[in-house]
Design an enzyme around this catalytic site. Structure first.
Site, PDB file in Angstrom:
ATOM      1  N   THR A   1     -41.048  18.968  40.443  1.00 57.14           N
ATOM      2  CA  THR A   1     -41.371  20.292  40.962  1.00 57.14           C
ATOM      3  C   THR A   1     -42.176  21.079  39.919  1.00 57.14           C
ATOM      4  O   THR A   1     -42.934  21.974  40.292  1.00 57.14           O
ATOM      5  CB  THR A   1     -40.095  21.086  41.340  1.00 57.14           C
ATOM      6  OG1 THR A   1     -39.151  20.955  40.281  1.00 57.14           O
ATOM      7  CG2 THR A   1     -39.499  20.558  42.625  1.00 57.14           C
TER       8      THR A   1
ATOM      9  N   LYS B   1     -39.406   9.501  32.285  1.00 56.65           N
ATOM     10  CA  LYS B   1     -40.461  10.517  32.334  1.00 56.65           C
ATOM     11  C   LYS B   1     -41.558  10.250  31.295  1.00 56.65           C
ATOM     12  O   LYS B   1     -42.616  10.864  31.323  1.00 56.65           O
ATOM     13  CB  LYS B   1     -39.863  11.904  32.135  1.00 56.65           C
ATOM     14  CG  LYS B   1     -38.929  12.337  33.277  1.00 56.65           C
ATOM     15  CD  LYS B   1     -38.318  13.697  32.996  1.00 56.65           C
ATOM     16  CE  LYS B   1     -37.237  14.110  33.984  1.00 56.65           C
ATOM     17  NZ  LYS B   1     -37.789  14.575  35.281  1.00 56.65           N
TER      18      LYS B   1
ATOM     19  N   HIS C   1     -31.501  13.038  45.512  1.00 53.15           N
ATOM     20  CA  HIS C   1     -32.516  13.458  44.544  1.00 53.15           C
ATOM     21  C   HIS C   1     -32.903  12.394  43.533  1.00 53.15           C
ATOM     22  O   HIS C   1     -33.622  12.697  42.580  1.00 53.15           O
ATOM     23  CB  HIS C   1     -32.046  14.687  43.768  1.00 53.15           C
ATOM     24  CG  HIS C   1     -31.910  15.924  44.594  1.00 53.15           C
ATOM     25  ND1 HIS C   1     -32.926  16.838  44.754  1.00 53.15           N
ATOM     26  CD2 HIS C   1     -30.874  16.382  45.332  1.00 53.15           C
ATOM     27  CE1 HIS C   1     -32.512  17.822  45.532  1.00 53.15           C
ATOM     28  NE2 HIS C   1     -31.269  17.565  45.894  1.00 53.15           N
TER      29      HIS C   1
ATOM     30  N   ARG D   1     -36.941  17.706  31.395  1.00 53.21           N
ATOM     31  CA  ARG D   1     -35.907  17.032  30.645  1.00 53.21           C
ATOM     32  C   ARG D   1     -36.484  15.827  29.898  1.00 53.21           C
ATOM     33  O   ARG D   1     -37.432  15.185  30.375  1.00 53.21           O
ATOM     34  CB  ARG D   1     -34.786  16.556  31.594  1.00 53.21           C
ATOM     35  CG  ARG D   1     -33.950  17.693  32.128  1.00 53.21           C
ATOM     36  CD  ARG D   1     -33.279  18.468  31.018  1.00 53.21           C
ATOM     37  NE  ARG D   1     -32.212  17.701  30.421  1.00 53.21           N
ATOM     38  CZ  ARG D   1     -30.923  17.917  30.619  1.00 53.21           C
ATOM     39  NH1 ARG D   1     -30.519  18.902  31.402  1.00 53.21           N
ATOM     40  NH2 ARG D   1     -30.010  17.170  30.021  1.00 53.21           N
TER      41      ARG D   1
ATOM     42  N   LYS E   1     -45.597  23.763  40.107  1.00 52.01           N
ATOM     43  CA  LYS E   1     -45.781  25.062  39.436  1.00 52.01           C
ATOM     44  C   LYS E   1     -47.097  25.067  38.658  1.00 52.01           C
ATOM     45  O   LYS E   1     -47.865  26.041  38.704  1.00 52.01           O
ATOM     46  CB  LYS E   1     -44.601  25.339  38.492  1.00 52.01           C
ATOM     47  CG  LYS E   1     -43.280  25.535  39.220  1.00 52.01           C
ATOM     48  CD  LYS E   1     -42.059  25.396  38.310  1.00 52.01           C
ATOM     49  CE  LYS E   1     -40.815  25.159  39.158  1.00 52.01           C
ATOM     50  NZ  LYS E   1     -39.650  24.700  38.376  1.00 52.01           N
TER      51      LYS E   1
HETATM   52  C1  17S Z   1     -34.268  15.850  40.293  1.00 54.46           C
HETATM   53  N1  17S Z   1     -32.957  15.282  40.187  1.00 54.46           N
HETATM   54  S1  17S Z   1     -32.290  17.000  38.348  1.00 54.46           S
HETATM   55  C2  17S Z   1     -35.308  14.748  40.345  1.00 54.46           C
HETATM   56  N2  17S Z   1     -30.801  15.167  39.456  1.00 54.46           N
HETATM   57  O1  17S Z   1     -35.274  13.995  39.160  1.00 54.46           O
HETATM   58  C3  17S Z   1     -36.684  15.376  40.514  1.00 54.46           C
HETATM   59  N3  17S Z   1     -29.743  15.540  38.785  1.00 54.46           N
HETATM   60  O2  17S Z   1     -37.644  14.374  40.695  1.00 54.46           O
HETATM   61  C4  17S Z   1     -36.667  16.287  41.734  1.00 54.46           C
HETATM   62  O3  17S Z   1     -37.881  16.982  41.813  1.00 54.46           O
HETATM   63  C5  17S Z   1     -35.546  17.297  41.632  1.00 54.46           C
HETATM   64  O4  17S Z   1     -34.319  16.618  41.471  1.00 54.46           O
HETATM   65  C6  17S Z   1     -35.449  18.166  42.869  1.00 54.46           C
HETATM   66  O5  17S Z   1     -35.375  17.374  44.023  1.00 54.46           O
HETATM   67  C7  17S Z   1     -32.005  15.759  39.390  1.00 54.46           C
HETATM   68  O6  17S Z   1     -23.915  15.569  36.200  1.00 54.46           O
HETATM   69  C8  17S Z   1     -28.707  14.838  38.885  1.00 54.46           C
HETATM   70  C9  17S Z   1     -27.472  15.107  38.173  1.00 54.46           C
HETATM   71  C10 17S Z   1     -27.170  16.356  37.685  1.00 54.46           C
HETATM   72  C11 17S Z   1     -25.953  16.538  37.010  1.00 54.46           C
HETATM   73  C12 17S Z   1     -25.100  15.464  36.852  1.00 54.46           C
HETATM   74  C13 17S Z   1     -25.411  14.243  37.363  1.00 54.46           C
HETATM   75  C14 17S Z   1     -26.595  14.071  38.029  1.00 54.46           C
HETATM   76  C15 17S Z   1     -23.679  16.638  35.355  1.00 54.46           C
END
Ligand code: 17S
Length: 835
Positions: free
Chosen positions: A675, A573, A376, A568, A679
């Site tokens: 995403t 971003k 991701h 976020r 929406k």
């Molecule tokens: C997101 N990734 S939330 C992407 N990673 O930034 C988006 N979190 O572009 C994409 O649309 C979405 O995924 C769905 O594919 C994310 O430790 C990573 C993460 C979360 C928790 C953590 C470490 C990394 C607590």
């Protein structure tokens, strides 16, 4: 169809066949009254909305129960292949509305309550969000479950039942303040504890190597400190199809036996402390959405999820098939939601070898035919690594398995590229150095038969960049699955006005077949339809106005262009770019450059990781700018800006229907997909955005005329870093100079001198990774084009309709069909009919 006799049928078997419950207003109203009065013991003197909510939730839940059971029976009877979605996050939001929508009882419930003098909308507001996720990755998991149930696929979600979800954000003096989210305080009617399926998860101890009686080399993990994993099941209803799938969430509990044995020597307090330590594992969600560096508790959570879930699947296998694992890979697969659950690769090997006595080759064959991995993010700082030292302490046997996987893998690399030691080092699952690390992404790739990115550009960049070596070795493993969102929650539920208008025009088939929205295209040229579309948008904007008024005490004029960025708070971003544009508009007003002005309301919302200082400072800057702009009489209603606190799923349900312009302005190449962008598009917002993530595909679908494009491409971003000179860019742009002058002169921090220096420095730095200055001019010009388009109401409404009409691709129904066709290969299994 007949049920196989249950192996563990009990004396109450005959009592479990219950008559189906009515879905009409009368039977719903009757059950509601019974729950409210008899089960909960409240009466007309009860003034809180909590008990009506609980009574309604129980009423609706009852109607899921029989379908839930019949879905399970159908899967068991068919002995079908299943997919298990392993994710540290499921951002489910509220459940009541979704359950009512998917059961098809929204009208009946509204009527039933109305007959009792109650309002559904008011009662539903009592439910707190299940905020068990950070952002896109967690919400994607929730949308996936909805689509899998709607497509009747045998899919089971596995997650963690955090006692505290994503923190609640308050704004004090413009600063983010975090508060714990005790979302379970008032109970959770949507979960069912299943203590009978409790699993035991091991930690610590050591690996012991021995020979079996018949001489086979074997390993076992001994002297472990065990923690119990207790499952709580949440129903996941499909859309009006009788299917109810499950999300199984694990809660940690101490093993009494271990506490007393280990700590008994007269130290009762220590033994209770050990109980606490065990239960800490599932206490709280880590609120960091891109990297969590080396925190021991986080690795504990990850292994806890992987081990409990795999043991649960293997338990069911042995119950139904005995110790014969020859068909296990035909009947099971696991999708890893990022690397967070990637311990699963080594844990499955361990379970098959140490506990079910398969040899390495057989175990590896099964593991690599059942595991698939979704990436991701491209941000290198988000690539998970765990120190070998920590692994050895906490999961010694697992580390040995990883070493062996790596040794065999590197042999394969050496065969393919003989003598290329550099490459072996590069590709090794173990990163050498003073403090060696386990590279979790490499473990996931090596252990999987499929590796996918989440948008076309992202998947390409993975192959050319981050995972290039692995792509060369295994080109066929790599594939793309562009994200989506579920139109049930993100259009049908959250935007009833538009839902009615669309369904009046083209019928309601789009709710399960979003491509049908294409049939709206001709209506874009129908003036009468456009007027109705505009009217719905205005009503939705009014609902958003009310929210912003209540939460931010800022009054948005409803006729203005609603320009929204919610996600976020992250440097990549570029909320900072957004705020620079706001300052520029403010400056234009102040200097009287307001010919043909288009009124604009800018809404920003989102949480910053508690340890992410500059992100938190950006929140403060937004709030300070808002204060100055909103209270300046020269500005009036020409420009308003608000920061909405505590962004969450439920907030987005109110925000996206009322948005005109969707800001998707990340530095190209950094947002894997996005995403929120989908929406907004579905709800008729037009996007202003860069060529990043799924924006590219959104623009492709809606057409360049219906999208405000600006900014460097991913390629140009890479090239630009070499001799990036933000000073010169600012110098050459009078508008930009004036914006920076306002910032530097402390116009927005008159009594907080120097507060924003680090933000100003970041913009001016030739090492700014996010190239804010490089895209300033392009952004301002694109915003000008958006404003011009908005001034022409007919033109804007046409663009809005065409965006919704082109959003068919971005349903998770399409995404899930692709996962299923290319990776999971599940058959559709309808539930046994409700009797
Ligand atoms: C997101 N990734 S939330 C992407 N990673 O930034 C988006 N979190 O572009 C994409 O649309 C979405 O995924 C769905 O594919 C994310 O430790 C990573 C993460 C979360 C928790 C953590 C470490 C990394 C607590």
């Amino acid at each position: 169809m007949r049920l196989k006799p249950l192996q563990n049928s009990s004396p109450i078997a005959g009592l479990t066949e219950l008559p189906a419950l009515g879905l009409d207003a009368d039977s719903i109203g009757e059950d509601f009254r019974r729950y409210f009065g008899r089960t909960l013991g409240r009466d007309k003197r009860c003034h809180s909305t909590h008990y009506p909510y609980e009574a309604l939730a129980l009423t609706v839940r009852d109607r899921l129960m029989e379908r839930w059971k019949n879905t399970r029976y159908a899967y068991e009877e068919r002995d079908c292949r299943r997919m298990h979605y392993l994710s540290m996050e499921f951002l489910m939001g509220r459940s009541l509305g979704n359950a009512m929508l998917n059961l098809g009882v929204v009208d009946a419930v509204t009527q039933g309550l109305h007959d009792l003098g109650l309002e559904l909308e008011e009662i539903a507001e009592d439910e707190s969000d299940a905020g068990l996720g950070n952002g896109g990755l967690g919400r994607l998991a929730a949308c996936f479950l909805d689509s899998c149930a709607t497509l009747q696929l045998p899919v089971l979600g596995y997650g963690i039942r955090y006692e505290y979800g994503m923190f609640r954000q308050q704004i004090e003096n413009g600063y983010q303040v975090e508060e714990p989210d005790h979302w379970l305080r008032d109970g959770n009617p949507w979960e069912l504890e299943r203590p009978e399926f409790t699993q035991r998860v091991h930690f610590g101890g050591r690996a012991e190597y021995y020979r079996s009686d018949d001489g086979h080399p074997r390993a076992r993990w001994v002297d472990t400190h065990d923690v119990l994993a207790v499952p709580y099941d949440v129903p996941v209803p499909g859309y009006r199809n009788g299917t109810v799938n499950s999300l199984r969430m694990w809660q940690a509990a101490a093993t009494d036996v271990f506490d007393l044995d280990e700590f008994n020597a007269g130290s009762y307090p220590e033994s209770v402390a050990a109980k606490n330590a065990a239960e800490h594992i599932t206490m709280v969600l880590y609120p960091n959405d891109k990297s969590e560096n080396g925190k021991e508790l986080r690795l504990r959570q990850q292994y806890f999820l992987a081990s409990a879930s795999l043991k649960d699947v293997v338990r069911r296998w042995v119950r139904d098939h005995g110790e014969d694992f020859s068909q296990f890979a035909e009947k099971n697969c696991f999708q890893l939601n990022d690397t967070h659950p990637s311990c699963a690769v080594a844990e499955l090997m361990r379970l098959l070898m140490d506990e079910h006595f398969l040899g390495w080759e057989k175990a590896w064959d099964i593991t690599t035919r059942t595991t698939a991995y979704t990436n991701h993010t491209l941000l290198p700082e988000a690539l998970e690594k765990w120190s070998v030292r920590l692994f050895k302490q906490m999961l010694p046997r697992l580390l040995d398995v990883i070493y062996e996987i790596n040794a065999r893998f590197l042999t394969e690399v050496a065969k393919r590229w003989p003598g290329d030691v550099k490459r072996q080092q590069r590709m090794s699952i173990i990163e050498e150095g003073a403090d060696p690390q386990v590279r979790m992404a490499y473990l996931a790739i090596v252990g999987s038969y499929s590796v996918n990115g989440v948008a076309a550009l992202h998947s390409e960049l993975l192959k050319q960049g981050l995972f290039r070596d692995f792509y060369k070795l295994w080109p066929k493993k790599f594939n793309n699955k562009t994200n989506g969102v579920t139109q049930r929650r993100w259009l049908a539920w959250c935007n009833p006005g538009l839902t009615e208008l669309i369904s009046d025009a083209i019928g309601d088939g789009w709710v399960t077949d979003l491509e049908q929205l294409q049939r709206l295209r001709p209506y874009a040229n129908n003036a009468d339809f456009r007027a109705r579309w505009h009217e719905v948008k205005q009503a939705n904007k009014q609902r958003l106005v009310d929210l912003v008024q209540a939460e931010c005490h800022v009054l948005f004029p409803g006729d203005a262009l609603f320009d929204v960025q919610v996600k976020r708070i992250h440097e990549y971003k570029r909320q900072l770019l957004n705020i620079l544009h706001v300052i520029h508009l403010y400056d234009r007003i102040k200097r009287g450059d307001t010919a043909d002005w288009v009124q604009r309301c800018v809404l920003i919302s989102g949480k910053a990781a508690p340890g992410y200082a500059i992100a938190k400072l950006i929140i403060k800057l937004i709030n300070n700018v808002a204060k100055v702009v909103n209270s300046d009489p020269d500005v009036g209603d020409r420009l308003k800006i608000a920061f909405l606190p505590d962004y969450r799923v439920t907030a987005m349900e109110r925000i996206c229907p009322g948005t005109d312009l969707s800001e998707q302005i990340s530095t190209a190449g950094k947002e894997a997909s996005g995403t929120g962008n989908m929406k907004f598009m579905m709800n008729g917002a037009v996007t202003i955005g860069t060529l990043d993530g799924a924006n590219i595909e959104i623009r492709e679908q809606t057409g360049a005329d219906n999208f405000f494009l600006f900014g460097l491409t991913a390629q140009q971003v890479e090239a630009m870093h070499k001799d990036y000179d933000p000073g010169a860019i600012i110098e050459g742009d009078e508008d930009f100079q004036r914006v920076m002058q306002l910032l530097r002169s402390a116009h927005f921090n008159q009594f907080e001198f120097g507060l924003f220096d680090s933000v100003i420095d970041a913009i001016n730095s030739p090492h700014d990774p996010w190239l804010v200055a490089a895209d300033f001019r392009g952004f301002v010009d694109a915003q000008r084009r958006a404003g011009d388009a908005y001034r022409d109401r007919e033109r804007w409404t046409r663009m809005s309709i065409l965006n919704t009409a082109a959003s068919g691709k971005f349903s998770t129904d399409r995404t899930i069909r692709e996962y299923n066709d290319d990776i999971w290969n599940l058959e559709r299994v309808p539930p046994l009919p409700v009797k």
